[in-house]
Motif scaffolding. Structure first.
Motif, PDB file in Angstrom:
ATOM      1  N   GLY A   1      -3.937  -2.450 -10.253  1.00 21.50           N
ATOM      2  CA  GLY A   1      -3.610  -3.020  -9.002  1.00 21.50           C
ATOM      3  C   GLY A   1      -2.357  -3.742  -8.767  1.00 21.50           C
ATOM      4  O   GLY A   1      -2.079  -4.078  -7.500  1.00 21.50           O
TER       5      GLY A   1
ATOM      6  N   THR B   1       0.869  -0.976   0.159  1.00 21.10           N
ATOM      7  CA  THR B   1       0.071   0.103   0.055  1.00 21.10           C
ATOM      8  C   THR B   1       0.800   1.264  -0.007  1.00 21.10           C
ATOM      9  O   THR B   1       1.806   1.465   0.952  1.00 21.10           O
ATOM     10  CB  THR B   1      -0.992   0.076   1.319  1.00 21.10           C
ATOM     11  OG1 THR B   1      -1.741  -1.209   1.311  1.00 21.10           O
ATOM     12  CG2 THR B   1      -1.796   1.164   1.289  1.00 21.10           C
TER      13      THR B   1
ATOM     14  N   ASP C   1      -8.769   7.044  -0.633  1.00 22.39           N
ATOM     15  CA  ASP C   1      -8.007   5.648  -0.677  1.00 22.39           C
ATOM     16  C   ASP C   1      -9.187   4.542  -1.687  1.00 22.39           C
ATOM     17  O   ASP C   1     -10.333   4.541  -1.303  1.00 22.39           O
ATOM     18  CB  ASP C   1      -7.929   4.899   0.859  1.00 22.39           C
ATOM     19  CG  ASP C   1      -7.426   3.542   0.787  1.00 22.39           C
ATOM     20  OD1 ASP C   1      -7.011   2.914   0.058  1.00 22.39           O
ATOM     21  OD2 ASP C   1      -7.117   3.198   2.029  1.00 22.39           O
ATOM     22  N   TRP C   2      -8.438   3.969  -2.523  1.00 19.62           N
ATOM     23  CA  TRP C   2      -9.179   3.263  -3.391  1.00 19.62           C
ATOM     24  C   TRP C   2     -10.064   2.045  -2.811  1.00 19.62           C
ATOM     25  O   TRP C   2     -10.778   1.365  -3.229  1.00 19.62           O
ATOM     26  CB  TRP C   2      -8.188   2.719  -4.701  1.00 19.62           C
ATOM     27  CG  TRP C   2      -7.867   3.742  -5.553  1.00 19.62           C
ATOM     28  CD1 TRP C   2      -6.698   4.200  -5.497  1.00 19.62           C
ATOM     29  CD2 TRP C   2      -8.632   4.137  -6.674  1.00 19.62           C
ATOM     30  NE1 TRP C   2      -6.742   5.169  -6.715  1.00 19.62           N
ATOM     31  CE2 TRP C   2      -7.816   5.209  -7.342  1.00 19.62           C
ATOM     32  CE3 TRP C   2     -10.121   4.211  -6.918  1.00 19.62           C
ATOM     33  CZ2 TRP C   2      -8.325   6.161  -8.442  1.00 19.62           C
ATOM     34  CZ3 TRP C   2     -10.516   4.953  -8.125  1.00 19.62           C
ATOM     35  CH2 TRP C   2      -9.559   6.065  -8.818  1.00 19.62           C
ATOM     36  N   SER C   3      -9.288   1.564  -1.595  1.00 24.20           N
ATOM     37  CA  SER C   3      -9.933   0.522  -0.904  1.00 24.20           C
ATOM     38  C   SER C   3     -11.352   0.769  -0.451  1.00 24.20           C
ATOM     39  O   SER C   3     -12.120  -0.277  -0.015  1.00 24.20           O
ATOM     40  CB  SER C   3      -9.000   0.086   0.067  1.00 24.20           C
ATOM     41  OG  SER C   3      -9.022   1.004   1.227  1.00 24.20           O
ATOM     42  N   TRP C   4     -12.001   2.021  -0.320  1.00 26.37           N
ATOM     43  CA  TRP C   4     -12.910   2.628   0.283  1.00 26.37           C
ATOM     44  C   TRP C   4     -14.197   2.113  -0.839  1.00 26.37           C
ATOM     45  O   TRP C   4     -15.262   1.840  -0.511  1.00 26.37           O
ATOM     46  CB  TRP C   4     -13.159   3.749   0.306  1.00 26.37           C
ATOM     47  CG  TRP C   4     -12.301   4.493   1.662  1.00 26.37           C
ATOM     48  CD1 TRP C   4     -11.591   3.950   2.367  1.00 26.37           C
ATOM     49  CD2 TRP C   4     -11.679   5.896   1.650  1.00 26.37           C
ATOM     50  NE1 TRP C   4     -10.798   4.646   3.224  1.00 26.37           N
ATOM     51  CE2 TRP C   4     -11.069   5.882   2.556  1.00 26.37           C
ATOM     52  CE3 TRP C   4     -12.167   7.152   0.985  1.00 26.37           C
ATOM     53  CZ2 TRP C   4     -10.363   7.064   3.169  1.00 26.37           C
ATOM     54  CZ3 TRP C   4     -11.808   8.257   1.456  1.00 26.37           C
ATOM     55  CH2 TRP C   4     -10.907   8.279   2.764  1.00 26.37           C
TER      56      TRP C   4
ATOM     57  N   SER D   1     -15.923  -0.477  -4.118  1.00 24.65           N
ATOM     58  CA  SER D   1     -16.023  -1.744  -4.566  1.00 24.65           C
ATOM     59  C   SER D   1     -15.419  -1.594  -6.063  1.00 24.65           C
ATOM     60  O   SER D   1     -15.295  -0.645  -6.653  1.00 24.65           O
ATOM     61  CB  SER D   1     -17.360  -2.087  -4.678  1.00 24.65           C
ATOM     62  OG  SER D   1     -18.102  -1.271  -5.652  1.00 24.65           O
ATOM     63  N   GLU D   2     -15.131  -2.718  -6.786  1.00 28.00           N
ATOM     64  CA  GLU D   2     -14.663  -2.823  -8.148  1.00 28.00           C
ATOM     65  C   GLU D   2     -15.441  -1.990  -8.849  1.00 28.00           C
ATOM     66  O   GLU D   2     -14.891  -1.268  -9.980  1.00 28.00           O
ATOM     67  CB  GLU D   2     -14.596  -4.154  -8.473  1.00 28.00           C
ATOM     68  CG  GLU D   2     -13.797  -4.461  -9.860  1.00 28.00           C
ATOM     69  CD  GLU D   2     -12.362  -3.962  -9.514  1.00 28.00           C
ATOM     70  OE1 GLU D   2     -11.644  -3.546 -10.683  1.00 28.00           O
ATOM     71  OE2 GLU D   2     -11.606  -4.033  -8.569  1.00 28.00           O
TER      72      GLU D   2
ATOM     73  N   PRO E   1      -3.044   0.558  -4.073  1.00 27.57           N
ATOM     74  CA  PRO E   1      -1.996  -0.378  -4.099  1.00 27.57           C
ATOM     75  C   PRO E   1      -0.585  -0.488  -4.775  1.00 27.57           C
ATOM     76  O   PRO E   1       0.121  -1.227  -4.973  1.00 27.57           O
ATOM     77  CB  PRO E   1      -2.945  -1.737  -4.439  1.00 27.57           C
ATOM     78  CG  PRO E   1      -3.972  -1.026  -5.425  1.00 27.57           C
ATOM     79  CD  PRO E   1      -4.037   0.276  -4.832  1.00 27.57           C
TER      80      PRO E   1
ATOM     81  N   ARG F   1     -14.983   1.699  -8.504  1.00 28.07           N
ATOM     82  CA  ARG F   1     -13.814   2.079  -8.873  1.00 28.07           C
ATOM     83  C   ARG F   1     -13.771   2.413 -10.472  1.00 28.07           C
ATOM     84  O   ARG F   1     -13.187   3.343 -10.846  1.00 28.07           O
ATOM     85  CB  ARG F   1     -12.649   0.945  -8.485  1.00 28.07           C
ATOM     86  CG  ARG F   1     -12.515   0.921  -7.010  1.00 28.07           C
ATOM     87  CD  ARG F   1     -11.275  -0.272  -6.840  1.00 28.07           C
ATOM     88  NE  ARG F   1     -11.179  -0.909  -5.524  1.00 28.07           N
ATOM     89  CZ  ARG F   1     -10.609  -1.744  -4.965  1.00 28.07           C
ATOM     90  NH1 ARG F   1     -10.005  -2.486  -5.872  1.00 28.07           N
ATOM     91  NH2 ARG F   1     -10.761  -2.363  -3.655  1.00 28.07           N
TER      92      ARG F   1
END
Length: 318
Positions: free
Chosen positions: A232, A3, A164-167, A169-170, A140, A173
């Motif tokens: 990613g 990360t 943050d991209w992790s916030w 869903s695919e 990532p 994104r």
């Protein structure tokens, strides 16, 4: 899982000037090149006036006067010192740091459990200790971290200073990537963006879904890695000894910053103080005159607690 965070000083040069002029909070500021010829930085308030960046100052001098824009000559001694202070603070939050340019760095946050809390604490700490506002993008890969930083500053709904991209869903994104022009991607310059657009790859999502092998054949292995990073896959490791990039370096750094005193005078009144060369020579003929402040006071009158690079002569703007 790797990360990365990309931390970037917002409107860095203008923010540095504002640290020592808190009365300019919320007011438009521009910073000129070392010969006062071009605009090299602007605050958010100045950008909202649609001032032309990196163009000759005389072209926007009238607009600056009408809107009360405060104009500074560049002070690279100050900016370099503030940059070192900012990087030192950020280095306290991560075991790995890559200083990418004078106002931004990558941090390795791998293994951090609560990244959002850490990112917001970093922002608050930098603002509290040196007065510089920063934005944090997290992803990532370095490419996604860089793009996340753009989202944290520019995209409505996510422009809170941390993203943050992790916030997402695919699906979310991909929906956001579809709204970002391909030219906003780190490593995709204007010429490359035009070439990609001719191939109907005009968004970050389309580049993400492009065939990596075809991209390599048509362009380069670096763009192929960019495609992987958008998906990613971490292809670019942190470089702890990376040289500073995208930094404007003056031919002869000044020991102090000078605020430009902008005055409207009839052309006939400009006699005792001849205009400077470059942009000032043209603006003087139009009745618009920008003169630099006087030199800093001697050591006998200046306070010993204030470094010379931080000295300011009180401005008089008429």
């Amino acid at each position: 899982m790797t990360t990365y965070a990309l931390v970037d000083g917002n409107n860095f040069y203008a923010s540095c000037e504002r640290v020592f002029r808190p009365d300019l909070e919320g007011r438009p500021i521009v910073v000129l090149s070392n010969n006062d010829g071009c605009v090299v930085a602007a605050s958010a308030e100045a950008k909202a006036l649609n001032l032309k960046m990196f163009g000759p100052f005389f072209e926007i001098a009238g607009l600056c006067r009408r809107h009360g824009v405060t104009v500074f000559s560049s002070n690279y001694t100050l900016y370099g010192d503030m940059s070192r202070r900012m990087m030192a603070i950020l280095a306290e939050y991560a075991p790995g740091q890559e200083v990418y340019s004078i106002d931004e760095c990558f941090l390795d946050l791998s293994g951090v459990s609560d990244i959002e809390t850490l990112a917001r604490r970093m922002r608050d700490d930098v603002r509290r200790r040196i007065g510089i506002p920063v934005s944090v993008g997290i992803g990532p890969s370095k490419t996604l971290a860089k793009l996340a930083n753009h989202v944290a500053k520019r995209v409505p709904g996510w422009d809170s200073g941390v993203f943050d991209w992790s916030w997402l869903s695919e699906t979310e994104r991909d929906s956001l990537l579809e709204k970002l022009a391909v030219g906003k991607i780190w490593g995709v310059g204007r010429k490359l963006a035009v070439q990609l657009e001719k191939m109907e790859i005009d968004t970050a999502l389309k580049l993400k879904r492009a065939d990596p092998r075809a991209i390599r054949r048509q362009f380069s292995v670096m763009l192929e890695r960019t495609v992987a990073e958008l998906n990613g896959v971490n292809c670019l490791e942190l470089d702890d000894a990376a040289p500073e990039r995208q930094q404007i370096t003056p031919a002869a750094p000044s020991a102090k910053s000078r605020e430009i005193s902008m005055c409207w005078r009839p052309p006939s009144a400009i006699t005792s103080a001849p205009p400077r060369k470059s942009c000032a020579s043209k603006t003087a003929r139009q009745g618009w005159w920008a003169s630099a402040s006087a030199p800093a006071p001697s050591s006998t009158t200046a306070t010993t607690a204030t470094p010379s690079c931080l000295w300011r002569k009180p401005a008089t703007i008429r």
